[in-house]
Design a protein around this motif. Structure first.
Motif, short mmCIF file in Angstrom:
data_model
loop_
_atom_site.label_atom_id
_atom_site.label_comp_id
_atom_site.label_asym_id
_atom_site.label_seq_id
_atom_site.Cartn_x
_atom_site.Cartn_y
_atom_site.Cartn_z
N ARG A 109 -47.25 32.62 -16.32
CA ARG A 109 -48.33 32.01 -15.70
C ARG A 109 -47.55 31.09 -15.00
N ARG A 110 -46.74 30.43 -15.45
CA ARG A 110 -45.78 29.36 -14.97
C ARG A 110 -44.45 29.53 -14.82
N VAL A 111 -43.87 29.25 -13.95
CA VAL A 111 -42.40 29.45 -13.81
C VAL A 111 -41.67 28.02 -13.27
N LEU A 112 -40.71 27.63 -13.97
CA LEU A 112 -39.73 26.37 -13.14
C LEU A 112 -38.82 27.42 -12.36
N LEU A 113 -38.96 27.00 -11.03
CA LEU A 113 -37.95 27.91 -10.04
C LEU A 113 -36.70 27.11 -9.65
N CYS A 114 -35.55 26.98 -10.22
CA CYS A 114 -34.53 26.55 -10.09
C CYS A 114 -33.44 26.87 -9.02
N PHE A 115 -33.14 26.27 -8.00
CA PHE A 115 -32.36 26.92 -6.96
C PHE A 115 -31.33 26.28 -6.31
N ASP A 116 -30.25 26.67 -5.99
CA ASP A 116 -29.09 25.88 -5.31
C ASP A 116 -29.72 25.75 -4.07
N ARG A 117 -29.61 24.40 -3.49
CA ARG A 117 -30.22 23.94 -2.24
C ARG A 117 -29.41 24.62 -1.03
N ASN A 118 -28.31 25.23 -1.30
CA ASN A 118 -27.87 26.03 0.06
C ASN A 118 -28.51 27.23 -0.11
N GLY A 130 -25.60 30.93 -6.88
CA GLY A 130 -24.50 31.68 -7.59
C GLY A 130 -24.18 31.39 -9.14
N GLY A 131 -23.14 31.56 -9.66
CA GLY A 131 -22.75 31.24 -10.95
C GLY A 131 -22.97 29.99 -11.55
N ILE A 132 -22.90 28.98 -10.60
CA ILE A 132 -23.15 27.52 -11.21
C ILE A 132 -24.43 27.38 -11.41
N VAL A 133 -25.36 27.75 -10.69
CA VAL A 133 -26.83 27.41 -10.92
C VAL A 133 -26.91 28.76 -12.15
N GLY A 134 -26.82 29.61 -12.00
CA GLY A 134 -27.03 30.59 -13.04
C GLY A 134 -26.55 30.21 -14.39
N ASP A 135 -25.21 29.63 -14.52
CA ASP A 135 -24.78 29.06 -15.86
C ASP A 135 -25.82 28.03 -16.39
N LEU A 136 -25.86 27.04 -15.36
CA LEU A 136 -26.62 25.88 -15.77
C LEU A 136 -28.16 26.05 -16.19
N ALA A 146 -24.91 22.94 -6.26
CA ALA A 146 -23.95 23.99 -6.62
C ALA A 146 -22.62 23.59 -6.69
N ALA A 147 -21.96 22.45 -7.74
CA ALA A 147 -20.73 22.01 -7.54
C ALA A 147 -20.27 21.79 -9.13
N GLU A 148 -19.11 22.15 -9.32
CA GLU A 148 -18.59 22.17 -10.65
C GLU A 148 -19.06 21.08 -11.58
N ASP A 149 -19.07 19.84 -10.94
CA ASP A 149 -19.32 18.77 -11.76
C ASP A 149 -20.75 18.44 -12.04
N VAL A 187 -27.31 17.13 -15.94
CA VAL A 187 -28.35 18.02 -15.06
C VAL A 187 -28.93 19.05 -15.87
N VAL A 188 -28.47 19.46 -17.06
CA VAL A 188 -29.33 20.21 -17.94
C VAL A 188 -30.58 19.42 -18.43
N GLU A 189 -30.31 18.14 -18.79
CA GLU A 189 -31.38 17.12 -19.08
C GLU A 189 -32.57 17.15 -18.26
N THR A 190 -32.06 17.17 -16.76
CA THR A 190 -33.15 17.03 -15.66
C THR A 190 -33.90 18.29 -15.71
N ILE A 191 -33.33 19.38 -15.75
CA ILE A 191 -33.95 20.70 -16.02
C ILE A 191 -34.95 20.71 -16.96
#
Ligand SMILES: NC(=O)c1ccc[n+]([C@@H]2O[C@H](COP(=O)([O-])OP(=O)(O)OC[C@H]3O[C@@H](n4cnc5c(N)ncnc54)[C@H](O)[C@@H]3O)[C@@H](O)[C@H]2O)c1
Length: 371
Positions: free
Chosen positions: A39-48, A107-113, A74-77, A83-87
């Motif tokens: 019904r609802r999604v939080l769609l998180c995306f890499d700004r690139n 990519g992997g950064i956004v996927g892992d987070l 999408a940066a390692e830091d 950032v998880v808290e903001t999600i």
């Protein structure tokens, strides 16, 4: 469309591979029992990847899904608790409940987070992974390893030190997203594909070597042939060893050497992950050669395949064998610890070698220009 099942007991999942899949996202979600249409999604995306995210937002909204968008850097830091808290907070603000879903586009950064945020939000909500780099299509977005980095007590970034195994409900691979990926990132992902061939599929390795220049330039028919074959190597290993108790460690072929040099400055700037893995594969091949696990011809065919994909094979920068061995954690070995190195056995198989002789590790380092 190709569906590749990921047969993890109790957590079955699938990888869907189809060019143009994003345009059909609602029907793919509907057709799969594990996802349905939320019904609802939080769609998180890499700004690139905004252009791909906007496509997903449009088709989901047209299908009646309430979509909250959340752009990430999408940066390692950025792979951090903050950032998880903001999600989590964005999910709370959007009133996502346990029947709803997170979607990760990047990519992997956004996927892992996002995977880690989904694993922990309300003690676990569904996450759909939509990888947009070659590396994440064949590796990071499959198998449920999620996590963030932490600063080490002695300083420096400790990668993926906090995380969870949380299987995506599905992973959707749309190779059209690679059209916007910088070529250097694409080639970096090819190193992981070569690694998959070396681990488990000699004919995949040979075909990548044969099609290297097309693949390095994202020739789409070649890429469409490669993707499902490289993905199957990962799904098969993950299904046999979902929690990395033994065999899954083989996916780290080239990574012990690679991780040790990845964060070192080079004469040409910073290495990408896949570039460090490429150099690490050359080192692993030379170490395996020293142990007579590969022939001289096999070791050179590995270096040649990487070269054909325009990947580096040697390290150019200020360092020493002692420094790299310390970074590999192998200095502890000589104080009595058990150290493991994943090494190729011919082409298409590999083995976990415990406590390799010091000279073998040095042989690997010499092959990549570190003495
Ligand atoms: N979970 C796992 O099993 C696993 C496995 C391997 C790596 N990883 C993790 O993955 C991360 C590396 O991931 P990666 O190599 O996929 O890259 P990434 O997420 O770091 O992205 C690389 C760059 O490409 C950009 N980008 C991504 N997709 C794009 C697209 N389609 N068009 C334009 N730009 C795009 C990003 O913004 C970024 O600048 C590391 O943090 C690593 O620890 C995880």
């Amino acid at each position: 469309m190709i569906e590749i099942p990921v047969d993890i007991p109790g957590q079955p999942s699938s990888v869907f591979v189809a060019r143009g899949a994003l345009e059909n996202l609602p029907s793919i979600l509907t057709m799969h029992a594990a996802t349905k249409l939320p019904r609802r999604v939080l769609l998180c995306f890499d700004r690139n990847c905004s252009v791909h995210a906007q496509q997903a937002v449009r088709v989901l909204r047209a299908a009646g899904v309430i979509v909250t968008e959340f752009g990430l850097l999408a940066a390692e830091d950025a792979k951090s608790a903050a950032v998880v808290e903001t999600i989590w907070d964005a999910a709370l603000a959007a009133r996502l409940d346990r029947g709803d879903s997170f979607i990760a586009i990047g990519g992997g950064i956004v996927g892992d987070l996002v995977g880690f945020a989904a694993a922990t939000y309300l003690r676990g909500v569904r996450v759909v992974q939509i990888p947009t780099t070659l590396l994440s299509m064949v590796d990071a977005a499959i198998g449920g390893k999620t996590g963030i980095n932490r600063t080490l007590p002695e300083g420096g970034l400790g990668k993926n030190l906090v995380g969870a195994f949380w299987q995506p409900s599905i992973t959707i691979v749309d190779a059209n997203t690679l059209r916007t990926l910088p070529k250097r990132e694409l080639r970096s992902g090819l190193a992981e594909c070569i690694k998959h061939g070396l681990i488990a599929d000699a004919s995949l390795f040979r075909d990548i070597a044969h099609d290297a220049s097309e693949l390095a330039n994202n020739h789409e028919p070649s890429m469409d042939r490669l993707l499902p074959r490289a993905i199957v190597v990962k799904t098969a290993i993950v299904a046999r060893d979902p929690l990395e108790r033994c065999e899954r460690a083989k996916l780290n072929l080239g990574h012990t050497f690679g991780h040790a040099i990845e964060t070192l400055p080079t004469d040409h700037g910073k290495l990408l992950h896949g570039e460090a893995v490429a150099i690490g594969l050359v080192a692993a091949a030379a170490a395996a050669r020293a142990l007579k696990m590969v022939s001289a011809e096999e070791a050179s065919s590995i270096a040649n395949a990487l070269a054909s994909c325009e990947l580096p094979r040697t390290f150019h920068g200020e360092t020493s064998a002692a420094e790299v061995i310390r970074r590999m954690g192998f200095d502890k070995k000589f104080e009595g610890g058990v150290m493991k190195l994943i090494l190729p056995r011919g082409i298409g198989a590999c083995e976990i070698v415990e406590n390799p002789p010091h000279e073998v590790v040095l042989e690997g380092l010499r092959a990549i220009g570190i003495a």
